[in-house]
Design a protein around this motif. Structure first.
Motif, PDB file in Angstrom:
ATOM      1  N   ARG A 289      -8.743  52.283  61.783  1.00  0.00           N
ATOM      2  CA  ARG A 289      -8.653  52.127  60.130  1.00  0.00           C
ATOM      3  C   ARG A 289      -9.154  53.397  59.634  1.00  0.00           C
ATOM      4  O   ARG A 289     -10.194  53.410  59.079  1.00  0.00           O
ATOM      5  CB  ARG A 289      -9.396  50.894  59.609  1.00  0.00           C
ATOM      6  N   PRO A 290      -7.758  53.526  58.868  1.00  0.00           N
ATOM      7  CA  PRO A 290      -7.734  54.897  58.437  1.00  0.00           C
ATOM      8  C   PRO A 290      -7.778  55.022  56.502  1.00  0.00           C
ATOM      9  O   PRO A 290      -7.752  53.492  55.950  1.00  0.00           O
ATOM     10  CB  PRO A 290      -6.530  55.983  58.667  1.00  0.00           C
ATOM     11  N   ILE A 291      -8.149  55.749  55.841  1.00  0.00           N
ATOM     12  CA  ILE A 291      -8.092  56.188  54.535  1.00  0.00           C
ATOM     13  C   ILE A 291      -6.486  56.004  54.381  1.00  0.00           C
ATOM     14  O   ILE A 291      -5.589  56.894  54.978  1.00  0.00           O
ATOM     15  CB  ILE A 291      -8.398  57.184  54.161  1.00  0.00           C
ATOM     16  N   ILE A 292      -5.920  55.036  52.886  1.00  0.00           N
ATOM     17  CA  ILE A 292      -3.893  55.050  52.703  1.00  0.00           C
ATOM     18  C   ILE A 292      -4.932  55.931  51.633  1.00  0.00           C
ATOM     19  O   ILE A 292      -4.942  55.235  50.903  1.00  0.00           O
ATOM     20  CB  ILE A 292      -3.472  53.764  53.395  1.00  0.00           C
TER      21      ILE A 292
ATOM     22  N   LEU B 233      -9.909  64.435  50.959  1.00  0.00           N
ATOM     23  CA  LEU B 233     -10.019  63.247  51.591  1.00  0.00           C
ATOM     24  C   LEU B 233     -11.345  64.051  52.957  1.00  0.00           C
ATOM     25  O   LEU B 233     -10.596  65.343  53.597  1.00  0.00           O
ATOM     26  CB  LEU B 233      -9.295  62.816  52.178  1.00  0.00           C
ATOM     27  N   SER B 234     -12.401  63.468  53.002  1.00  0.00           N
ATOM     28  CA  SER B 234     -12.667  64.215  54.239  1.00  0.00           C
ATOM     29  C   SER B 234     -13.809  63.288  54.980  1.00  0.00           C
ATOM     30  O   SER B 234     -13.167  62.990  56.482  1.00  0.00           O
ATOM     31  CB  SER B 234     -14.365  64.482  53.856  1.00  0.00           C
ATOM     32  N   THR B 235     -14.130  62.501  54.806  1.00  0.00           N
ATOM     33  CA  THR B 235     -14.902  61.504  55.811  1.00  0.00           C
ATOM     34  C   THR B 235     -14.503  59.648  54.856  1.00  0.00           C
ATOM     35  O   THR B 235     -14.995  59.870  53.801  1.00  0.00           O
ATOM     36  CB  THR B 235     -16.441  61.586  55.774  1.00  0.00           C
ATOM     37  N   TYR B 236     -15.517  58.450  55.701  1.00  0.00           N
ATOM     38  CA  TYR B 236     -15.619  57.496  55.405  1.00  0.00           C
ATOM     39  C   TYR B 236     -16.652  57.448  54.111  1.00  0.00           C
ATOM     40  O   TYR B 236     -16.493  57.323  52.975  1.00  0.00           O
ATOM     41  CB  TYR B 236     -16.020  55.934  56.017  1.00  0.00           C
ATOM     42  N   GLU B 237     -17.401  58.518  54.646  1.00  0.00           N
ATOM     43  CA  GLU B 237     -18.712  57.910  53.654  1.00  0.00           C
ATOM     44  C   GLU B 237     -19.181  58.930  52.319  1.00  0.00           C
ATOM     45  O   GLU B 237     -19.564  58.438  51.428  1.00  0.00           O
ATOM     46  CB  GLU B 237     -20.233  58.712  54.285  1.00  0.00           C
TER      47      GLU B 237
ATOM     48  N   PRO C 295      -9.726  59.845  58.942  1.00  0.00           N
ATOM     49  CA  PRO C 295     -11.623  60.464  58.573  1.00  0.00           C
ATOM     50  C   PRO C 295     -12.393  61.213  58.976  1.00  0.00           C
ATOM     51  O   PRO C 295     -12.208  60.597  60.517  1.00  0.00           O
ATOM     52  CB  PRO C 295     -11.848  59.883  57.240  1.00  0.00           C
ATOM     53  N   ASN C 296     -13.613  61.967  58.982  1.00  0.00           N
ATOM     54  CA  ASN C 296     -14.333  61.834  59.856  1.00  0.00           C
ATOM     55  C   ASN C 296     -13.681  62.667  61.688  1.00  0.00           C
ATOM     56  O   ASN C 296     -14.356  62.145  61.652  1.00  0.00           O
ATOM     57  CB  ASN C 296     -15.458  60.200  60.742  1.00  0.00           C
TER      58      ASN C 296
END
Lengths: 347, 585, 356
Positions: free
Chosen positions: A134-137, A148-152, A253-254
């Protein structure tokens, strides 16, 4: 009753009864079969199952439904359940099934060889069959990967009004949050969730594909979605979907911290399976080369069998570091996650 | 026979008593006692009706029973966070949909019942077509059409060169949007009932109000509408229950209602008990509404006490009023049926070769068989209960019949679980006995069979059929029964020769409405269906929820097409009952 | 000869309430009777009991000597061959007029049935309406259909439950007379239920007056009017007042309008209080009379005036006088009594009255 004494009514009634009897006989019992309760939609697995039947001559009987409903059904059917195998699209549910006592352990060398330990239950109650991340799109033209870097980081105020995410009803989001709770604890995760919600471009609605389409159309700049949805859009026969998929890109991310959130679709043999051996055979089939290749190429999922490479589309997105948390944990923390999302106002 | 000497000589002819038609009237058999006549104790009918009603109320009881177990701190959590939302949204949805269906249904009903304007004949039945479309389908369809990424907004942006911040387009996936969607597919219920009420109003009443100087508008507001009030209220309460119980459309739009909350607590928080408690709350609320509705209707009498009810002449509209009328009727048809069906057709066209195969035909036949079988079964049950009520109108029977109607208020999934739990318990018990006493396992007898599914349908849709049957039965006055009996008809002949012919249109209405409802039914089917058994609704839902809207279109369209036939038949049956004979003479 | 219809000591109840008490009546040889009474007196219940729709708690019903009902057993209505006409007519809306009429002729041969239907259509003059439905014909015509339908299977007795009440007055009388003629011709007995005494007088030979379940008197119209057996019948039938009086030395009654010779009620001696029934036609307007009364109200009746008079004692009296005597309100007019049938009731049980 006077109504049932009239001869006309009697014939009508007997016709109706025989019709009903005919219908009721539908769950026919043949020899050599496997009965599956599947939370995965029929389309996603039927071809594989048909293949298995052809190869081995074992009939497959399928019922699809929502995980929790199937679980409830298994629980109430108890000893007499006809189901041999429970198929889900999320690890959390398998863990819940195990906790409910409706699964049994099985040990198979083939299964243990084909499936990495992070993707199966330590005691053999269930096994992952395919992996999804479940990445960032993000929108290619509006967001630079460098931002972009992390979910947080998504809770930061820079992203205000730029994020579309699916509803908290979605099991995938619930597992994501469960994963965060496992890593960071409840307090921090709640703060993060509140921040994320504050950044929503719109109130959560629709499924993963809708989020991707919204990003492509400009309603928001980034979203969180499962890889096979995007994969499905890229290879879709629908022009509009393809066009939308072309406008977005995947960010993992992460990379330096906990890794990308992953989940599995998997299966477990039920505690009172009548066709245990056939069920195990099917499981082994599903983790074998041919089936895994199908998962990869047709379904756009990451094969759980490390020997099989993902499809070209997915390969194009690059390698990523996956979260090593045992997916069983996701199930344990699911209830907490839902409550947390409620508290954060994640609709 | 002695001769009484004190009696006056008989001035009349005596030959009568030797008539050939002297049937042997004096079967002095003791069994000639008829049950029609005041059996005040427990008789067959009471037992039967109460038994069936209890059986049908079983799922609801199961839910309440589950709800009685203590739940954890879920309630505190709910109260702190989302309960207020659930309540507010549910109430807003209900009120909105009620109002919406009234606004759409009442005027169109009045126009097609009372007035004459271009296209009236066609609109009479066409206005029912939206009934063939399930709510979740129309929600998906309009979302596809009106969403940010959809054709309408895209066209706007392209034409005017706007980007997102430059314009405000109403969000379809919102509470008002959900209200609109539900109103569009549910208004036919109000339309049907209102139209029936308007048609029944006697000409005399309207003419009197006309002579008192009331123009058409004032007549409508002050006379026609109040007289039709019971029918309107009945229609609205039906619609509101449907709205409360809806899951597919509301969930897709992201509205948190009681129903979505139930699912969430159950599956998301894995707390069936708390979910059952929420469900129980919902049921109580609906039950209260039903009682209130009943009370408000108590004053109204269904059979007219006046003399003949002459059919009123149609109000011929002229000039721009004509076109206004046509427009008013066209709008709901357009938005409730033509546009969604058109969109579905377009999508089907695009995806048909891929999607339509043998399995498609199998699904269609399953859906049709299931729908027709259930409709017949439910009709029989409705007749049973309706008659029981008529023959033994004691409070206990009335209460039982009301109780049998509770199932309609419950969301399909809640009912399905309410069916599953007791069935499974029965299966386990029987199996346990069999193992102990006979040494063999009976396996699952009830769970996972078509019977379980049919049972859930009966619970859910019986009130629909019962409503129609009851309305029909109230048109048959007790004096007709008596008249038939004095003319030599035995009780079962009264049924056959008098009741059934008069009831025919009500029976047909009930059949068709249940048929369409079962065809569209989703949640209970999803949960209870047996192996290898799918319906069109299940398939359409699976594909749509997997965001393969275009692929789901062919299945959705099949449902709609299969439903059109019955809907048209329904309308024909109703209008025939009006024009043929006046059952109130 | 056996009585045609015999009701012996009937009790009908809707537990726990008794609706009909100890009713006994006899209808001789296919005659026509009427049950008369105010609403709620139980007349419809009695009719329904005769039809077989209500069970008996006591007593028996016999038709031509054959028992139809007794406590614990009721012959079903469809086996009694008793026809019935209902207040709301209860025509079958889904059948044509001729099909309605033919309803009771199930077991007949087709030719016979057709013949009988034609016969009845002729009887009620509805031949050209044979193919119409009930809602397509007028109220009066619907009545005739109901009549024809009830008569078709040749019932022995026809029960009529206020069938004419929904018609306008002129139509009502005509129809009532027509029905009576038909019944007499067919040799069918009839029993009408009504609250309208004039209808009863037109239709029936014998009339029973019912009061809250009790049958007060079963007699001919003439006797009911002129020889009411009790106070209720006296006040229900016709008009009149009860004039107070006292039994004098010679057995006559002394009233403020003079002495009245007549049979005093049993057990009354001189000094007892009685009441005498005085009908409007018993009060003669006589200018020469020393008795004066004040005109309180008056109603023009065409040929007569119905005056309501105030007596000096305050009692009221009704007087029917030829209308060319036009007196204004408040005027004093002379009156005298001229009673043919003297009807006296004991006023209240006074200590002096001894029962014999």
């Amino acid at each position: 009753m006077s109504l049932f004494n009239s001869s006309k009514s009697r014939t009508l009634l007997s016709v109706l009864c025989s019709l009903l009897m005919g219908l009721l006989a539908i769950p026919a019992l043949a020899g050599g079969e496997v009965n599956i309760y599947s939370a995965r939609k029929e389309d996603l697995i039927k071809p594989l199952l048909d293949d298995f039947s052809k190869q081995t001559g074992i009939t497959i009987n399928l019922v699809t439904g929502k995980e929790a409903e199937l679980l409830q059904r298994l629980q109430s059917e108890g000893i007499n359940t006809p189901a041999d195998l429970l198929l889900t699209s999320d690890a959390g549910r398998l863990a819940a099934a195990r906790q409910a006592g409706v699964l049994q352990t099985i040990h198979s060398a083939a299964l243990e060889k084909h499936i990495p330990s992070a993707y199966r239950d330590p005691e053999g109650y269930w096994y992952g069959l395919s992996v999804r991340a479940r990445p960032i799109i993000y929108a290619k033209d509006r967001v630079k990967p460098g931002e972009l870097s992390t979910y947080e980081n998504l809770a930061a105020s820079d992203w205000k009004g730029k994020i579309c995410v699916r509803s908290s009803d979605s099991i995938y989001n619930q597992s994501l949050v469960a994963g965060m709770i496992a890593h960071h604890g409840e307090a921090k995760t709640e703060a993060w969730a509140k921040g994320l919600v504050a950044n929503f471009a719109r109130s959560p609605k629709g499924g993963d594909r809708d989020q991707i389409k919204a990003v492509a159309a400009g309603e928001c700049d980034l979203t969180l979605a499962n890889t096979y949805y995007l994969g499905g859009m890229v290879t879709s026969s629908d022009q509009t979907e393809q066009a939308a998929a072309a406008q977005v890109a995947v960010f993992w991310p992460n990379a330096t911290t906990t890794g990308v959130h992953v989940n599995i679709s998997g299966a477990g043999v039920t505690a009172h399976a009548k066709n245990r051996d056939n069920a195990v055979k099917l499981l082994e089939f599903l983790t074998d080369d041919k089936a895994q290749r199908w998962y990869a190429d047709v379904n756009n999922e990451y094969p759980v069998n490390p020997a099989i490479p993902p499809s070209a589309t997915l390969k194009a997105w690059g390698e990523f570091k996956a979260d090593t948390l045992n997916v069983a944990k996701l199930g344990e923390l699911n209830a907490e996650a839902v409550k947390l999302m409620d508290r954060a106002g994640w609709k | 026979m002695e001769v009484d000497p004190s009696a006056p000589p008989c001035p009349y002819s005596q030959s009568f008593s030797q008539s050939k038609r002297d049937i042997e009237p004096l079967s002095l058999s003791r069994r000639a006692k008829s049950t029609w006549i005041g059996a005040r104790g427990f008789d067959r009918w009471t037992l039967l009706v109460v038994g069936v009603a209890l059986l049908l109320a079983l799922p609801v009881f199961a839910v309440f029973f589950t709800a009685l177990q203590p739940a954890g701190d879920v309630w505190r959590h709910l109260v702190d966070t989302v309960l207020a939302d659930y309540v507010l949204n549910s109430v807003a949805l209900m009120l909105g949909v009620g109002l919406g269906t009234l606004i759409i249904g009442a005027p169109t009903a009045w126009l097609t019942a009372i007035c004459e304007f271009p296209g009236r004949r066609w609109f009479e039945w066409a206005l029912l077509l939206p009934m063939a479309i399930p709510a979740y389908i129309i929600a998906y369809t309009y979302t596809g059409l009106l969403d940010f990424a959809g054709p309408v907004q895209t066209l706007l942006r392209e034409t005017f060169g706007w980007s997102r911040q430059d314009y405000a387009f109403p969000e379809i996936r919102s509470l008002p949007g959900a209200v609109l969607m539900l109103a569009l597919v549910l208004y036919p219920y109000v339309y049907l009932l209102a139209r029936a009420a308007f048609l029944e109003q006697s000409a005399a009443v309207l003419e009197v109000s006309r002579s008192l100087g009331a123009g058409p508008w004032r007549r409508f507001l002050a006379v026609t509408l109040p007289l039709a009030r019971p029918a309107l209220i009945a229609g609205m309460s039906l619609v509101q229950m449907e709205a409360l119980a809806d899951y597919g459309a509301v969930q897709y739009f992201g509205i948190s209602t009681f129903t979505t909350g139930i699912f969430r607590v159950w599956f998301g928080m894995n707390d069936p008990t708390a979910a059952a408690q929420l469900a129980a709350l919902l049921l109580l609320f609906v039950f209260t509404l039903l009682v209130l509705e009943r009370l408000s209707r108590r004053q109204a009498r269904f059979h007219h006490t006046g003399q003949r009810t002459q059919r009123p002449l149609r109000l011929q509209l002229t000039g721009r009023w004509q076109w206004l009328a046509t427009g008013t009727c066209l709008l709901p048809l357009l938005f409730g049926f033509l546009i969604p069906a058109g969109q579905l057709a377009v999508w089907t066209w695009r995806t048909a070769p891929k999607v339509i195969d043998d399995r498609f035909l199998e699904l269609t036949s399953h859906s049709l068989l299931l729908a027709s079988g259930s409709a017949l079964l439910i009709l029989l049950l409705a007749l049973l209960l309706g008659y029981g009520q008529r023959l033994q109108p004691r409070p206990m029977v009335q209460l039982a019949v009301r109780g049998a109607g509770l199932g309609y208020a419950a969301p399909g999934a809640v009912l399905a679980i309410g069916v599953m739990l007791p069935f499974a318990a029965i299966d386990r018990t029987v199996d346990g006995w069999a193992r102990e006493w006979l040494g063999l396992s009976t396996g699952l007898l009830l769970s996972g069979t078509l019977f379980a599914m049919l049972f859930a349908y009966c619970t859910q849709f019986l009130p629909v059929a019962l409503h129609s049957v009851e309305a029909g039965l109230t048109r048959i006055r007790p004096s007709m029964d008596d008249a038939a009996r004095t003319l030599g008809a035995k009780p079962r002949q009264v049924l056959w020769r008098v009741h059934i012919p008069i009831l025919r249109s009500s029976l047909l209405t009930a059949l068709l409405m249940v048929f369409v409802d079962v065809l569209k039914e989703l949640p209970a089917t999803l949960i209870l269906r047996p192996f290898n058994f799918n319906t069109l609704a299940v398939r359409a839902y699976e594909l749509a929820s997997d965001e393969r809207l275009a692929d789901s279109a062919s299945f959705a369209l099949a449902i709609v097409l299969a439903g059109i036939g019955p809907v048209i038949l329904l309308s024909r049956a109703i209008s025939r009952a009006r024009s043929g004979y006046d059952p109130l003479s | 000869m056996t009585p045609f219809l015999e009701l012996c000591d009937l009790d009908v109840a809707y537990p726990p309430r008794k609706v009909i008490r100890e009713v006994s009546l006899t209808l001789h040889c296919a005659g026509i009777g009427c049950l008369l009474g105010p609403s709620g007196c139980g007349k419809t219940t009695l009719l329904r009991a005769i039809a077989g729709f209500e069970p008996l708690q006591r007593g028996s019903i016999r038709l031509e000597g054959i028992e139809l009902s007794r406590p614990g057993w009721t012959l079903p209505p469809e086996q009694r061959r008793i026809g019935m006409m209902f207040q709301d007519l209860a025509l079958f809306p889904h059948l044509t007029v001729s099909d309605n009429i033919a309803f009771g002729l199930r077991g007949w041969k087709a030719t016979e049935r057709r013949a009988r239907v034609d016969e009845l259509l002729r009887l009620v003059s509805l031949e050209e309406f044979a193919k119409r439905h009930p809602h397509q014909i007028s109220g009066g015509q619907q009545q005739r259909v109901a009549l024809a339908r009830a008569l078709a299977p040749r019932p022995r007795l026809l029960l009529l439950d206020e069938p004419f009440s929904s018609l306008d007055v002129s139509l009502r009388e005509d129809l009532a007379r027509e029905v009576r003629t038909i019944l007499l011709r067919e040799g069918t007995g009839g029993l009408l239920v009504s609250h309208d005494q004039f209808e009863a007088f037109t239709f029936a030979d014998e009339i029973g007056v019912l009061d809250t379940g009790w049958l007060r008197q079963w007699d001919s119209a003439y006797n009911l009017y002129h020889q009411p057996a009790n106070r209720f019948v006296a006040s229900f039938i016709g008009q009149g007042v009860l004039l107070a009086g006292r039994i004098g030395e010679n057995g006559q009654a002394n009233t403020e309008l003079g002495d009245i010779e007549g049979e005093s009620p049993a057990g009354c001696v001189a000094g007892d209080d009685v009441e005498i029934l005085v009908r409007p036609d018993d009060v003669i307007h006589d200018d020469a009379s020393p008795l004066k009364a004040e005109v309180a109200e008056r109603a023009f009746r065409g040929a007569e005036f119905l005056y309501t008079l105030n007596l000096p004692s305050g009692a009221r009296l009704l007087c029917l006088a030829p209308s060319h005597h036009n007196h204004a309100l408040g005027q004093q007019i002379g009156i005298r009594l001229d009673i043919d049938h003297v009807v006296m009731f004991r006023r209240n049980w006074s200590v002096n009255c001894v029962e014999r």
